[in-house]
Design an enzyme around this catalytic site. Structure first.
Site, PDB file in Angstrom:
ATOM      1  N   HIS A 296      -3.611   6.779  -3.209  1.00 35.23           N
ATOM      2  CA  HIS A 296      -4.486   5.365  -2.955  1.00 35.23           C
ATOM      3  C   HIS A 296      -5.701   6.115  -2.120  1.00 35.23           C
ATOM      4  CE1 HIS A 296      -0.477   3.238  -2.804  1.00 35.23           C
ATOM      5  NE2 HIS A 296      -0.987   2.837  -3.587  1.00 35.23           N
TER       6      HIS A 296
ATOM      7  N   LYS B  12       7.040  -6.114  -6.560  1.00 37.06           N
ATOM      8  CA  LYS B  12       8.140  -5.319  -6.291  1.00 37.06           C
ATOM      9  C   LYS B  12       9.102  -5.838  -4.971  1.00 37.06           C
ATOM     10  CE  LYS B  12       4.613  -1.896  -7.572  1.00 37.06           C
ATOM     11  NZ  LYS B  12       3.280  -1.376  -7.040  1.00 37.06           N
TER      12      LYS B  12
ATOM     13  N   ARG C  83      -3.654   6.583 -13.153  1.00 36.48           N
ATOM     14  CA  ARG C  83      -2.777   7.916 -13.202  1.00 36.48           C
ATOM     15  C   ARG C  83      -2.734   8.280 -14.787  1.00 36.48           C
ATOM     16  NH1 ARG C  83       1.198   5.461  -8.724  1.00 36.48           N
ATOM     17  NH2 ARG C  83       0.638   3.505  -9.889  1.00 36.48           N
TER      18      ARG C  83
ATOM     19  N   SER D  96       3.832   5.383  -4.485  1.00 37.98           N
ATOM     20  CA  SER D  96       4.658   4.892  -3.213  1.00 37.98           C
ATOM     21  C   SER D  96       6.159   5.057  -3.393  1.00 37.98           C
ATOM     22  CB  SER D  96       4.092   3.476  -2.759  1.00 37.98           C
ATOM     23  OG  SER D  96       2.829   3.277  -2.597  1.00 37.98           O
TER      24      SER D  96
HETATM   25  P1  ADP Z   1       2.106   2.019  -6.573  1.00 36.07           P
HETATM   26  O1  ADP Z   1       1.716   1.835  -7.840  1.00 36.07           O
HETATM   27  O2  ADP Z   1       1.956   3.429  -5.955  1.00 36.07           O
HETATM   28  O3  ADP Z   1       3.333   1.409  -6.013  1.00 36.07           O
HETATM   29  P2  ADP Z   1       0.000   0.093  -5.658  1.00 36.07           P
HETATM   30  O4  ADP Z   1       0.747  -1.082  -6.526  1.00 36.07           O
HETATM   31  O5  ADP Z   1       0.003  -0.141  -4.039  1.00 36.07           O
HETATM   32  O6  ADP Z   1       0.723   1.505  -5.804  1.00 36.07           O
HETATM   33  O7  ADP Z   1      -1.311   0.532  -6.262  1.00 36.07           O
HETATM   34  C1  ADP Z   1      -2.442   0.067  -5.967  1.00 36.07           C
HETATM   35  C2  ADP Z   1      -3.452   0.758  -6.795  1.00 36.07           C
HETATM   36  O8  ADP Z   1      -3.442   1.990  -6.633  1.00 36.07           O
HETATM   37  C3  ADP Z   1      -3.400   0.793  -8.395  1.00 36.07           C
HETATM   38  O9  ADP Z   1      -4.717   0.370  -8.752  1.00 36.07           O
HETATM   39  C4  ADP Z   1      -2.888   2.010  -8.635  1.00 36.07           C
HETATM   40  O10 ADP Z   1      -3.166   2.372 -10.047  1.00 36.07           O
HETATM   41  C5  ADP Z   1      -3.567   2.767  -7.520  1.00 36.07           C
HETATM   42  N1  ADP Z   1      -2.671   4.054  -7.306  1.00 36.07           N
HETATM   43  C6  ADP Z   1      -1.522   4.166  -6.893  1.00 36.07           C
HETATM   44  N2  ADP Z   1      -1.120   5.519  -6.793  1.00 36.07           N
HETATM   45  C7  ADP Z   1      -2.408   6.263  -7.168  1.00 36.07           C
HETATM   46  C8  ADP Z   1      -2.469   7.413  -7.423  1.00 36.07           C
HETATM   47  N3  ADP Z   1      -1.538   8.469  -7.190  1.00 36.07           N
HETATM   48  N4  ADP Z   1      -3.741   7.883  -7.781  1.00 36.07           N
HETATM   49  C9  ADP Z   1      -4.805   7.022  -8.182  1.00 36.07           C
HETATM   50  N5  ADP Z   1      -4.374   5.644  -8.000  1.00 36.07           N
HETATM   51  C10 ADP Z   1      -3.336   5.346  -7.788  1.00 36.07           C
END
Ligand code: ADP
Length: 163
Positions: A17, A41, A91, A129
């Site tokens: 993030h 979630k 990703r 996460s």
């Molecule tokens: P997660 O998918 O880890 O539960 P979120 O729902 O909080 O996280 O994701 C929020 C944004 O951050 C989304 O656009 C997701 O694609 C991006 N994101 C999450 N992890 C990564 C990562 N490792 N690399 C790039 N973008 C990421």
């Protein structure tokens, strides 16, 4: 002024993030990290307030990054800003399919709203996460996965949560 919105559940914020937020902060005048309250979630590890506090600690070093929360639909919330751009990290192909669908829905609600995608840094393509929560549960060293400012928060919570 060009504003980017980086939405997510951030449960907790990871180095993946942070990499996206940092890159967005170089491109846009202002970045708003938007901690979504009504994430689909279930049973989050951290409350929305805790997630906001952790993101604040991590982004304190960036003068043009702010943190806020939003309930409801992001496409509605985005109307608060003048011509914002949503920034998402990509990703893998699975992220693309989901994001493609989200973009069509968002455009139906707010036709002016554009979303831009930054490909994940290769170091973080595997990182989510949920992977962090799982690693914390088994006592894995988190230094390569979450910002140093929140390592203790995650460790403490997982000790409470999974004992
Ligand atoms: P997660 O998918 O880890 O539960 P979120 O729902 O909080 O996280 O994701 C929020 C944004 O951050 C989304 O656009 C997701 O694609 C991006 N994101 C999450 N992890 C990564 C990562 N490792 N690399 C790039 N973008 C990421």
């Amino acid at each position: 002024m060009r504003t980017a919105i980086c939405p997510g559940s951030f449960d907790p914020i990871t180095l993946g993030h942070l990499n996206i937020i940092r890159r967005a902060a170089k491109i846009f005048d202002k970045v708003v990290v938007c901690v979504m309250l009504n994430s689909s979630k279930t049973s989050p590890m951290f409350t929305a307030e805790e997630r906001v506090e952790m993101v604040k600690k991590v982004v304190a070093r960036f003068p043009n990054v702010a943190v806020e929360t939003a309930g409801g639909l992001l496409a509605e919330h985005a109307k608060v800003y003048e011509n914002p751009t949503i920034i998402k990290g990509l990703r893998a192909a699975s992220d693309f399919e989901y994001e493609f669908q989200m973009d069509i829905i968002n455009k139906k609600i707010n036709p002016q709203l554009e979303t831009m995608y930054l490909t994940s840094n290769e170091k973080y393509t595997f990182l989510s996460s949920s992977a962090v929560r799982e690693m914390a549960k088994y006592g894995v060293d988190l230094r390569d996965f979450v910002p140093c400012e929140i390592i203790d928060d995650v460790k403490k919570r997982s000790e409470m949560y999974f004992k």
